[in-house]
Design a protein around this motif. Structure first.
Motif, PDB file in Angstrom:
ATOM      1  N   PHE A  38      -3.364  -8.091   5.069  1.00 48.93           N
ATOM      2  CA  PHE A  38      -4.665  -8.130   3.908  1.00 48.93           C
ATOM      3  C   PHE A  38      -3.921  -8.090   2.755  1.00 48.93           C
ATOM      4  N   LEU A  39      -3.173  -6.872   2.352  1.00 49.44           N
ATOM      5  CA  LEU A  39      -2.572  -6.769   1.133  1.00 49.44           C
ATOM      6  C   LEU A  39      -1.467  -7.904   0.778  1.00 49.44           C
ATOM      7  N   ALA A  48       2.333  -1.706  -0.422  1.00 48.99           N
ATOM      8  CA  ALA A  48       1.524  -1.880   0.624  1.00 48.99           C
ATOM      9  C   ALA A  48       1.435  -0.226   1.340  1.00 48.99           C
ATOM     10  N   ASP A  49       2.594   0.247   1.511  1.00 55.97           N
ATOM     11  CA  ASP A  49       2.823   1.697   2.172  1.00 55.97           C
ATOM     12  C   ASP A  49       1.899   2.661   1.376  1.00 55.97           C
ATOM     13  N   ASP A  50       1.824   2.628   0.100  1.00 58.07           N
ATOM     14  CA  ASP A  50       1.046   3.475  -0.666  1.00 58.07           C
ATOM     15  C   ASP A  50      -0.409   3.180  -0.570  1.00 58.07           C
ATOM     16  N   THR A  55      -5.491   4.774   1.886  1.00 61.15           N
ATOM     17  CA  THR A  55      -6.849   4.055   2.503  1.00 61.15           C
ATOM     18  C   THR A  55      -7.059   5.150   3.799  1.00 61.15           C
ATOM     19  N   MET A  56      -5.686   5.390   4.540  1.00 60.06           N
ATOM     20  CA  MET A  56      -5.936   6.227   5.694  1.00 60.06           C
ATOM     21  C   MET A  56      -6.560   7.831   5.259  1.00 60.06           C
ATOM     22  N   VAL A  57      -6.134   8.179   3.930  1.00 62.12           N
ATOM     23  CA  VAL A  57      -6.386   9.623   3.712  1.00 62.12           C
ATOM     24  C   VAL A  57      -8.192   9.484   3.301  1.00 62.12           C
TER      25      VAL A  57
END
Length: 193
Positions: A38-39, A48-50, A55-57
């Motif tokens: 998606f990103l 993307a990692d950040d 998003t997970m947080v």
């Protein structure tokens, strides 16, 4: 979200209950690649990692209040995509602000060329003072974390207040006090020079 996996209601319920941390690893394994796809398709310049980490947080904070009802709320992957999109847009806005600040510093640097590098020294003093403030154990650990989330990670104060279980007013007060302490530290460092 392209190639969205089938959402397991059992998995979502266990994430919401917060009783099994291993289920988050399972969730991440299932959804990481669709989030990356998606990103890369819609926000190729975003790290993307950040974005995925943020998003997970956010998702971990929201899951206890999330109730999966696809008929009324839509599919879970749409919910997840909404958070991911918001975090990617936040990253783009931060980058634009930082880019603007860098441009202004360059312009100011060109105008101040005959002088020595006061901005470089101020920036170094600010970074040293910030590091000192965030490692100062005499400062309440929660206050340091609230400040880090609001001032350094640029998270919305209302979200930080909800995450820490405090009022928006408390978040603003903590930020103001920490900025004052930081200002004192920077002043003492620059006065020494």
């Amino acid at each position: 979200m392209a190639n969205a996996p089938v959402t397991s209601i059992t998995l979502l319920k266990s994430l919401a209950s917060g009783t099994d941390s291993a289920r988050w690893a399972e969730f991440f394994r299932i959804y990481e690649q669709p989030m990356r796809s998606f990103l890369s398709a819609r926000f190729p310049s975003v790290d993307a990692d950040d974005a995925i980490q943020e998003t997970m947080v956010a998702l971990m904070r929201r899951m206890p209040d999330y109730h999966y009802t696809p008929d009324s709320n839509g599919h879970f992957h749409n919910y997840l995509t909404g958070i991911l999109k918001h975090k990617a847009e936040d990253a783009l806005r931060r980058e634009a602000r930082e880019s603007g600040k860098r441009d202004k510093l360059k312009e100011r640097g060109a105008a101040d060329a005959p002088r020595e590098d006061p901005d470089g020294w101020k920036l170094a003093a600010m970074n040293a003072a910030l590091e000192q403030l965030l490692s100062d154990e005499s400062v309440n650990a929660r206050a340091r974390e609230v400040f880090r989330h609001v001032a350094l990670m640029h998270e919305p104060p209302a979200e930080v207040a909800a995450a820490f279980g405090i009022s928006r007013t408390n978040v603003d007060q903590i930020k103001r006090r920490m900025v004052q302490r930081l200002s004192v530290l920077v002043s003492s460092m620059t006065a020494e020079e």
